[in-house]
Design a protein around this motif. Structure first.
Motif, PDB file in Angstrom:
ATOM      1  N   HIS A   1       5.249 -18.427   3.903  1.00 39.87           N
ATOM      2  CA  HIS A   1       4.201 -17.849   2.740  1.00 39.87           C
ATOM      3  C   HIS A   1       4.883 -17.618   1.448  1.00 39.87           C
ATOM      4  O   HIS A   1       5.783 -16.833   1.476  1.00 39.87           O
ATOM      5  CB  HIS A   1       3.144 -16.986   3.536  1.00 39.87           C
ATOM      6  N   THR A   2       4.255 -17.815   0.315  1.00 35.19           N
ATOM      7  CA  THR A   2       4.662 -17.455  -0.988  1.00 35.19           C
ATOM      8  C   THR A   2       3.401 -16.734  -1.676  1.00 35.19           C
ATOM      9  O   THR A   2       2.476 -17.247  -2.004  1.00 35.19           O
ATOM     10  CB  THR A   2       5.166 -18.745  -1.761  1.00 35.19           C
ATOM     11  N   PRO A   3       3.952 -15.447  -1.827  1.00 38.47           N
ATOM     12  CA  PRO A   3       2.653 -14.613  -2.524  1.00 38.47           C
ATOM     13  C   PRO A   3       2.164 -14.960  -3.903  1.00 38.47           C
ATOM     14  O   PRO A   3       3.098 -15.632  -4.698  1.00 38.47           O
ATOM     15  CB  PRO A   3       3.130 -13.125  -2.563  1.00 38.47           C
ATOM     16  N   TYR A   4       1.002 -15.099  -4.280  1.00 36.64           N
ATOM     17  CA  TYR A   4       0.702 -15.421  -5.773  1.00 36.64           C
ATOM     18  C   TYR A   4       1.279 -14.405  -6.625  1.00 36.64           C
ATOM     19  O   TYR A   4       1.724 -14.771  -7.658  1.00 36.64           O
ATOM     20  CB  TYR A   4      -0.899 -15.551  -5.852  1.00 36.64           C
ATOM     21  N   LYS A   5       1.293 -13.158  -6.155  1.00 31.70           N
ATOM     22  CA  LYS A   5       1.773 -12.072  -7.132  1.00 31.70           C
ATOM     23  C   LYS A   5       2.169 -11.040  -6.145  1.00 31.70           C
ATOM     24  O   LYS A   5       1.569 -10.846  -5.048  1.00 31.70           O
ATOM     25  CB  LYS A   5       0.889 -11.564  -8.079  1.00 31.70           C
ATOM     26  N   ILE A   6       3.302 -10.315  -6.235  1.00 29.94           N
ATOM     27  CA  ILE A   6       3.546  -8.977  -5.187  1.00 29.94           C
ATOM     28  C   ILE A   6       3.213  -7.749  -6.464  1.00 29.94           C
ATOM     29  O   ILE A   6       3.762  -7.616  -7.620  1.00 29.94           O
ATOM     30  CB  ILE A   6       5.137  -8.739  -4.885  1.00 29.94           C
ATOM     31  N   THR A   7       2.288  -7.147  -5.811  1.00 30.75           N
ATOM     32  CA  THR A   7       1.739  -5.638  -6.554  1.00 30.75           C
ATOM     33  C   THR A   7       1.931  -4.528  -5.396  1.00 30.75           C
ATOM     34  O   THR A   7       2.266  -4.545  -4.347  1.00 30.75           O
ATOM     35  CB  THR A   7       0.294  -5.994  -7.072  1.00 30.75           C
ATOM     36  N   HIS A   8       1.786  -3.309  -6.215  1.00 37.11           N
ATOM     37  CA  HIS A   8       1.785  -2.191  -5.433  1.00 37.11           C
ATOM     38  C   HIS A   8       0.337  -1.430  -5.673  1.00 37.11           C
ATOM     39  O   HIS A   8      -0.168  -1.573  -7.036  1.00 37.11           O
ATOM     40  CB  HIS A   8       2.850  -1.418  -6.082  1.00 37.11           C
ATOM     41  N   ALA A   9       0.158  -0.493  -4.709  1.00 32.63           N
ATOM     42  CA  ALA A   9      -1.218   0.475  -5.071  1.00 32.63           C
ATOM     43  C   ALA A   9      -0.878   1.225  -6.185  1.00 32.63           C
ATOM     44  O   ALA A   9      -1.695   1.513  -6.911  1.00 32.63           O
ATOM     45  CB  ALA A   9      -1.419   1.182  -3.834  1.00 32.63           C
ATOM     46  N   SER A  10       0.382   1.742  -6.248  1.00 30.56           N
ATOM     47  CA  SER A  10       0.683   2.611  -7.306  1.00 30.56           C
ATOM     48  C   SER A  10       0.444   2.027  -8.699  1.00 30.56           C
ATOM     49  O   SER A  10       0.244   2.693  -9.750  1.00 30.56           O
ATOM     50  CB  SER A  10       2.114   2.988  -7.021  1.00 30.56           C
ATOM     51  N   ASP A  11       0.568   0.642  -8.710  1.00 30.90           N
ATOM     52  CA  ASP A  11       0.412   0.030 -10.188  1.00 30.90           C
ATOM     53  C   ASP A  11      -1.082   0.267 -10.593  1.00 30.90           C
ATOM     54  O   ASP A  11      -1.452   0.316 -12.074  1.00 30.90           O
ATOM     55  CB  ASP A  11       0.169  -1.376 -10.000  1.00 30.90           C
ATOM     56  N   ASN A  12      -1.992   0.777  -9.690  1.00 27.94           N
ATOM     57  CA  ASN A  12      -3.483   1.247 -10.188  1.00 27.94           C
ATOM     58  C   ASN A  12      -3.729   2.712 -10.070  1.00 27.94           C
ATOM     59  O   ASN A  12      -5.075   3.073 -10.388  1.00 27.94           O
ATOM     60  CB  ASN A  12      -4.575   0.642  -9.056  1.00 27.94           C
ATOM     61  N   PHE A  13      -2.835   3.707  -9.872  1.00 21.02           N
ATOM     62  CA  PHE A  13      -2.930   5.078  -9.899  1.00 21.02           C
ATOM     63  C   PHE A  13      -3.664   5.591 -10.993  1.00 21.02           C
ATOM     64  O   PHE A  13      -4.413   6.295 -10.915  1.00 21.02           O
ATOM     65  CB  PHE A  13      -1.825   5.682  -9.538  1.00 21.02           C
ATOM     66  N   GLN A  14      -3.188   5.162 -12.224  1.00 21.44           N
ATOM     67  CA  GLN A  14      -3.846   5.747 -13.613  1.00 21.44           C
ATOM     68  C   GLN A  14      -5.245   5.432 -13.590  1.00 21.44           C
ATOM     69  O   GLN A  14      -6.145   6.089 -13.865  1.00 21.44           O
ATOM     70  CB  GLN A  14      -2.939   5.027 -14.585  1.00 21.44           C
TER      71      GLN A  14
ATOM     72  N   ASP B   1       0.774  -1.293  -0.083  1.00 18.08           N
ATOM     73  CA  ASP B   1      -0.116  -0.142   0.105  1.00 18.08           C
ATOM     74  C   ASP B   1       0.668   1.123   0.163  1.00 18.08           C
ATOM     75  O   ASP B   1       0.930   1.983   0.991  1.00 18.08           O
ATOM     76  CB  ASP B   1      -0.985   0.069   1.351  1.00 18.08           C
ATOM     77  N   ASP B   2       1.441   1.600  -1.234  1.00 18.01           N
ATOM     78  CA  ASP B   2       2.547   2.693  -1.358  1.00 18.01           C
ATOM     79  C   ASP B   2       1.796   3.917  -1.525  1.00 18.01           C
ATOM     80  O   ASP B   2       2.145   4.429  -2.426  1.00 18.01           O
ATOM     81  CB  ASP B   2       3.646   2.020  -2.266  1.00 18.01           C
ATOM     82  N   THR B   3       1.241   4.408  -0.718  1.00 18.72           N
ATOM     83  CA  THR B   3       0.283   5.419  -0.795  1.00 18.72           C
ATOM     84  C   THR B   3       0.819   6.708  -0.223  1.00 18.72           C
ATOM     85  O   THR B   3       0.515   7.945  -0.143  1.00 18.72           O
ATOM     86  CB  THR B   3      -1.271   5.484  -0.688  1.00 18.72           C
ATOM     87  N   ASN B   4       1.883   6.730   0.519  1.00 15.47           N
ATOM     88  CA  ASN B   4       2.633   7.672   1.359  1.00 15.47           C
ATOM     89  C   ASN B   4       4.088   7.750   1.369  1.00 15.47           C
ATOM     90  O   ASN B   4       4.867   7.332   2.035  1.00 15.47           O
ATOM     91  CB  ASN B   4       2.144   7.327   2.923  1.00 15.47           C
ATOM     92  N   PRO B   5       4.444   7.815   0.004  1.00 15.96           N
ATOM     93  CA  PRO B   5       5.964   7.774  -0.295  1.00 15.96           C
ATOM     94  C   PRO B   5       7.173   8.630   0.747  1.00 15.96           C
ATOM     95  O   PRO B   5       8.266   8.184   0.604  1.00 15.96           O
ATOM     96  CB  PRO B   5       6.096   8.259  -1.619  1.00 15.96           C
ATOM     97  N   GLU B   6       6.396   9.692   1.374  1.00 14.90           N
ATOM     98  CA  GLU B   6       7.358  10.331   2.162  1.00 14.90           C
ATOM     99  C   GLU B   6       7.907   9.591   3.388  1.00 14.90           C
ATOM    100  O   GLU B   6       8.925   9.947   3.753  1.00 14.90           O
ATOM    101  CB  GLU B   6       6.583  11.492   2.797  1.00 14.90           C
ATOM    102  N   LYS B   7       7.412   8.494   3.387  1.00 15.94           N
ATOM    103  CA  LYS B   7       7.613   7.695   4.909  1.00 15.94           C
ATOM    104  C   LYS B   7       8.198   6.195   4.234  1.00 15.94           C
ATOM    105  O   LYS B   7       8.359   5.344   5.174  1.00 15.94           O
ATOM    106  CB  LYS B   7       6.548   7.391   5.817  1.00 15.94           C
TER     107      LYS B   7
END
Length: 478
Positions: free
Chosen positions: A315-328, A291-297
């Motif tokens: 645990h092994t994630p099915y996929k590693i994603t980022h909130a910023s992937d969806n910003f557009q 949830d990378d929505t506060n890059p200042e920290k």
């Protein structure tokens, strides 16, 4: 006056009235039910079964939209058992309205009457089938299991009548209780493997080796979200769920969404284990979504540290994603909300939108083109931080109290109309720093991108869920 109404329609004692009146919310609901009864009954007497059923309706069905219809069936004695009332309440968990009256009546067993003779016939047969066990265990025989089997055969039979018949039939076989029957039962100690703890809660085991216990056993199945208590149906709910099932193939999809601004703590460990474990136990998948929505920290060491911690926990994630992937995509949805007239750029301060009787924003009806230009300026960092907010056009009276900031609350983006995006200035070079917006409510729309089927939220996040539904509805209908 209120006491008399509670006594008349709900058969409350004086003491029960005093206790109930202390609960203002419950009292208000009961009085509304009583008012509807007044309208429908006029001079007709209240059926004997009505008080208990009316109270159950008021306490078990939070949405009052369909109270009037169900009350009509209760007052006409067409619904006169707990079972039929439960079916009526269940019907409206998956239907917004009654488009076909016969369908509703069939679902609730309206017109179906189970006679005493029918109950006795089924009970006699079941007692005969279990006679050996009953004679052996006598009054320690589990009558609840027998009653459950009767219910499975005679779905619409009155539960009270079933119990009375079962009690009478068993007593007829065994006779009066003896001193031995009344003596405390001797507990049987079961042998457990060395080192194992005795389970105190029901546990459901799965082939993959994971276990589900407690409330998780009652989670809705994939695609049956609307059956949960308090779920708010919209005209688009069923269509959204159908599309979701097509997208995911009907499997369980969860996500673990840490903010990469620190080291994981014990609370994260619980959320991590539950989200990954619940998905594995049901043969599903779990995303690790930052949830990378506060890059200042945010720092790179936190990203790598979290990934290592997840793997260390097994645990092994099915996929590693980022909130910023969806910003557009989120930004485009914000534009769509503005164009459809469901959102506008606002400049009010928090102090101006607190309370229960908040005046409409002076910017609520600004031209769509103006809001679009300001929203673009917010994205590009041309507006001072905190000076502009994209708000949805929703009202307290069409959704819920969580859409306003009340005195004492600390949600800085609240108000009569919930903030969707806020102007926020970032400096730096990470992916999310390219965006000068802070996403609050629409950040939940990332569930759409992940295809999450189960959304496990903290208390502070749950208040946003209704606006998430409104956002989807507005976006789809635009």
């Amino acid at each position: 006056m209120a006491t008399q109404i509670l006594q008349k329609y709900f058969n409350f004692s004086e003491e029960k009235c005093v206790e109930t009146l202390k609960n203002k919310s419950l009292t208000a609901t009961l009085l509304k039910v009583a008012e509807e009864c007044d309208t429908q009954l006029q001079t007709e007497p209240l059926p004997p079964s009505a008080p208990s059923l009316l109270y159950q309706l008021a306490t078990k069905m939070k949405s009052q939209t369909h109270h009037g219809l169900i009350i009509k069936y209760i007052l006409s004695s067409q619904i006169k058992s707990d079972t039929k009332l439960a079916a009526a309440i269940q019907f409206f968990k998956s239907n917004l309205s009654v488009t076909n009256q016969s369908e509703f009546e069939d679902f609730c067993g309206i017109g179906v009457e189970v006679t005493l003779g029918e109950v006795e016939t089924v009970v006699d047969q079941l007692i005969e089938d279990n006679k050996e066990v009953i004679l052996q265990r006598r009054y320690r025989f589990n009558k609840g299991e027998l009653i459950g089997k009767v219910r499975s055969v005679l779905k619409w039979a009155d539960g009270k009548i079933i119990k009375e018949v079962v009690d009478a039939k068993i007593e007829n076989i065994l006779g009066p209780k003896t001193d031995e029957d009344l003596a405390p039962a001797i507990k049987e100690h079961k042998q457990t493997p060395s080192g194992d703890k005795v389970a105190t809660k029901q546990i459901q085991k799965h082939e993959v080796g994971y276990e589900i216990a407690g409330d998780a056993l009652n989670f809705h199945k994939v695609g049956e979200n609307y059956t949960t208590e308090g779920y708010v149906m919209t005209p688009f709910t069923k269509d959204l769920i159908r599309k979701h099932l097509q997208q995911t193939g009907g499997i369980v999809v969860t996500r673990f969404p840490p903010e990469p601004n620190g080291i994981l703590h014990i609370g994260h460990a619980k959320a991590l284990s539950f989200n990954f474990g619940y998905a594995k136990a049901n043969g599903g998948i779990c995303y690790l979504r930052f949830d990378d929505t506060n890059p200042e920290k945010e720092e790179k060491r936190f990203f790598t540290g979290i990934i290592e911690m997840v793997k260390w926990m097994g645990h092994t994630p099915y996929k590693i994603t980022h909130a910023s992937d969806n910003f557009q995509q989120l930004y485009e949805w914000g534009i769509q909300l503005i164009k459809s007239g469901d959102a506008y750029v606002d400049h009010q301060k928090q102090s101006e939108i607190q309370g229960l009787n908040v005046a409409a924003s002076p910017w609520r009806d600004r031209p769509i083109e103006e809001s679009l230009k300001l929203f673009q300026d917010m994205k590009n960092g041309l507006i001072e931080e905190g000076k502009a907010t994209l708000r949805m056009k929703v009202s307290l009276f069409v959704c819920c109290c969580c859409l306003r900031v009340l005195p004492g609350m600390t949600d800085s983006d609240g108000g009569e109309e919930r903030a969707v995006f806020k102007a926020l200035l970032f400096n730096g070079d990470t992916a999310s720093r390219a965006w000068k917006l802070m996403y609050r409510v629409l950040i939940q729309l990332k569930f759409v991108s992940d295809g999450s089927s189960v959304k496990l939220l903290g208390i502070h996040e749950q208040k946003h869920s209704f606006v998430y539904e409104l956002s989807l509805e507005a976006r789809i209908s635009a």
